[in-house]
Design a protein around this motif. Sequence first.
Motif, PDB file in Angstrom:
ATOM      1  N   ALA A 175       5.552  -0.900  16.570  1.00 24.00           N
ATOM      2  CA  ALA A 175       4.433  -0.064  15.609  1.00 24.00           C
ATOM      3  C   ALA A 175       3.786   0.930  16.115  1.00 24.00           C
ATOM      4  CB  ALA A 175       3.466  -1.276  14.995  1.00 24.00           C
ATOM      5  N   LYS A 176       3.441   0.766  17.545  1.00 24.77           N
ATOM      6  CA  LYS A 176       2.877   2.184  18.309  1.00 24.77           C
ATOM      7  C   LYS A 176       3.712   3.245  18.369  1.00 24.77           C
ATOM      8  CE  LYS A 176      -1.001   0.264  20.861  1.00 24.77           C
ATOM      9  NZ  LYS A 176      -2.239   0.834  20.843  1.00 24.77           N
ATOM     10  N   SER A 177       5.070   3.059  18.522  1.00 22.02           N
ATOM     11  CA  SER A 177       6.066   4.073  18.661  1.00 22.02           C
ATOM     12  C   SER A 177       6.232   4.631  17.145  1.00 22.02           C
ATOM     13  CB  SER A 177       7.264   3.619  19.099  1.00 22.02           C
ATOM     14  OG  SER A 177       7.086   2.970  20.678  1.00 22.02           O
ATOM     15  N   ALA A 178       6.248   3.671  16.419  1.00 19.94           N
ATOM     16  CA  ALA A 178       6.457   4.201  14.843  1.00 19.94           C
ATOM     17  C   ALA A 178       5.279   5.209  14.269  1.00 19.94           C
ATOM     18  CB  ALA A 178       6.748   3.102  13.769  1.00 19.94           C
ATOM     19  N   VAL A 179       4.314   4.762  14.669  1.00 17.63           N
ATOM     20  CA  VAL A 179       2.964   5.329  14.270  1.00 17.63           C
ATOM     21  C   VAL A 179       2.895   6.683  14.827  1.00 17.63           C
ATOM     22  CG1 VAL A 179       1.210   4.307  15.837  1.00 17.63           C
ATOM     23  CG2 VAL A 179       0.650   5.098  13.438  1.00 17.63           C
ATOM     24  N   VAL A 180       3.191   6.758  16.185  1.00 14.83           N
ATOM     25  CA  VAL A 180       3.195   8.125  16.859  1.00 14.83           C
ATOM     26  C   VAL A 180       4.101   8.909  16.302  1.00 14.83           C
ATOM     27  CG1 VAL A 180       3.779   9.256  19.198  1.00 14.83           C
ATOM     28  CG2 VAL A 180       2.315   7.393  18.999  1.00 14.83           C
ATOM     29  N   GLY A 197       8.880   4.009   8.648  1.00 11.14           N
ATOM     30  CA  GLY A 197       8.177   3.020   7.575  1.00 11.14           C
ATOM     31  C   GLY A 197       8.496   1.618   7.721  1.00 11.14           C
ATOM     32  N   VAL A 198       9.780   1.300   7.903  1.00 11.77           N
ATOM     33  CA  VAL A 198      10.024  -0.224   8.042  1.00 11.77           C
ATOM     34  C   VAL A 198       9.560  -0.741   9.089  1.00 11.77           C
ATOM     35  CG1 VAL A 198      11.994  -1.737   8.236  1.00 11.77           C
ATOM     36  CG2 VAL A 198      12.083  -0.097   6.546  1.00 11.77           C
ATOM     37  N   TYR A 254      -0.068   0.540   4.374  1.00 11.32           N
ATOM     38  CA  TYR A 254      -0.209   1.769   3.389  1.00 11.32           C
ATOM     39  C   TYR A 254       0.756   2.931   3.766  1.00 11.32           C
ATOM     40  CZ  TYR A 254      -1.944   5.794   1.067  1.00 11.32           C
ATOM     41  OH  TYR A 254      -1.949   6.930   0.618  1.00 11.32           O
ATOM     42  N   ILE A 255       0.552   3.186   5.130  1.00 12.31           N
ATOM     43  CA  ILE A 255       1.281   4.436   5.697  1.00 12.31           C
ATOM     44  C   ILE A 255       2.760   4.149   5.943  1.00 12.31           C
ATOM     45  CG2 ILE A 255       1.763   5.860   7.712  1.00 12.31           C
ATOM     46  CD1 ILE A 255      -0.905   6.598   6.213  1.00 12.31           C
ATOM     47  N   GLY A 256       3.284   2.821   6.062  1.00  8.26           N
ATOM     48  CA  GLY A 256       4.422   2.534   6.239  1.00  8.26           C
ATOM     49  C   GLY A 256       5.185   2.493   4.697  1.00  8.26           C
ATOM     50  N   GLY A 257       4.367   1.913   3.808  1.00  9.40           N
ATOM     51  CA  GLY A 257       4.990   1.870   2.471  1.00  9.40           C
ATOM     52  C   GLY A 257       5.069   3.283   1.972  1.00  9.40           C
ATOM     53  N   LEU A 258       4.194   4.148   2.332  1.00  9.08           N
ATOM     54  CA  LEU A 258       3.978   5.494   1.790  1.00  9.08           C
ATOM     55  C   LEU A 258       5.243   6.324   2.325  1.00  9.08           C
ATOM     56  CD1 LEU A 258       2.389   7.804   0.541  1.00  9.08           C
ATOM     57  CD2 LEU A 258       1.615   8.342   2.766  1.00  9.08           C
ATOM     58  N   PHE A 259       5.567   5.832   3.567  1.00 15.86           N
ATOM     59  CA  PHE A 259       6.737   6.695   4.321  1.00 15.86           C
ATOM     60  C   PHE A 259       8.156   6.253   3.777  1.00 15.86           C
ATOM     61  CE2 PHE A 259       6.339  10.192   7.234  1.00 15.86           C
ATOM     62  CZ  PHE A 259       4.866  10.439   7.355  1.00 15.86           C
ATOM     63  N   ILE A 260       8.141   4.966   3.078  1.00 19.58           N
ATOM     64  CA  ILE A 260       9.385   4.311   2.859  1.00 19.58           C
ATOM     65  C   ILE A 260       9.353   4.867   1.287  1.00 19.58           C
ATOM     66  CG2 ILE A 260      10.202   2.257   1.648  1.00 19.58           C
ATOM     67  CD1 ILE A 260       9.358   0.809   4.101  1.00 19.58           C
ATOM     68  N   TYR A 261       8.316   5.002   0.583  1.00 23.33           N
ATOM     69  CA  TYR A 261       8.496   5.609  -0.885  1.00 23.33           C
ATOM     70  C   TYR A 261       8.834   6.834  -0.717  1.00 23.33           C
ATOM     71  CZ  TYR A 261       6.899   7.338  -5.357  1.00 23.33           C
ATOM     72  OH  TYR A 261       6.591   7.875  -6.502  1.00 23.33           O
ATOM     73  N   ALA A 262       8.329   7.704   0.121  1.00 25.30           N
ATOM     74  CA  ALA A 262       8.502   9.122   0.387  1.00 25.30           C
ATOM     75  C   ALA A 262       9.881   9.431   0.761  1.00 25.30           C
ATOM     76  CB  ALA A 262       7.800   9.854   1.410  1.00 25.30           C
ATOM     77  N   SER A 263      10.594   8.547   1.631  1.00 25.04           N
ATOM     78  CA  SER A 263      11.911   8.846   1.709  1.00 25.04           C
ATOM     79  C   SER A 263      13.151   8.140   0.637  1.00 25.04           C
ATOM     80  CB  SER A 263      12.411   7.891   3.121  1.00 25.04           C
ATOM     81  OG  SER A 263      12.377   6.332   2.753  1.00 25.04           O
ATOM     82  N   MET A 264      12.921   7.458  -0.232  1.00 25.86           N
ATOM     83  CA  MET A 264      13.740   7.096  -1.440  1.00 25.86           C
ATOM     84  C   MET A 264      14.302   8.280  -2.222  1.00 25.86           C
ATOM     85  SD  MET A 264      14.311   3.869  -1.288  1.00 25.86           S
ATOM     86  CE  MET A 264      13.811   3.457   0.574  1.00 25.86           C
TER      87      MET A 264
END
Length: 159
Positions: free
Chosen positions: A80-85, A71-72, A22-32
């Motif tokens: 993933a831990k680095s990305a989520v931080v 997000g990707v 969800y959070i990854g998809g949210l950030f991809i969507y927000a970036s588009m």
Amino acid sequence: MTKNPLVRLLTHEYVALALRLYIGGLFIYASMYKISYTAEFAETIASYQLVPYWAVNVLSVFMPWFELVCGVLLIIGFRAKSAVVLIGGMLVMFTIAVVVNLLRDSPIPCGCFSSVEDPISWWTVVRDLIWVAMTVHIYYFDKILHLENHFTSRIEKIA
């Protein structure tokens, strides 16, 4: 020792996976939108009046790509831990920016998903804090379907 069923459910790795997607998809969507309409996003950043003028254009170009990459990485489970931080840090930064402008009584749009949105409100802060809580959950309980685990297990088999 058995845990409370509710605690077991909330800390389950599949809940963390769902939140990660969800959070990854949210950030991809927000970036588009921000990538496609960089000039509008620059106006949104400028309306917050929190960064120096010279940094507005740099942020409007850099930040959406940073959101996309994070997000990707979160969705595929690579670092993933680095990305989520990093995503959690961005969310904290966004929340602080919204709170500062709410205290200034500035009727500006959030700019999270497009430049034409309702003005920021305390509900925006609550929403952002819920997303921050989701990133904390992902950090501590996400353990399955990581792409990097797939590659490291293959390397261990070869060695």
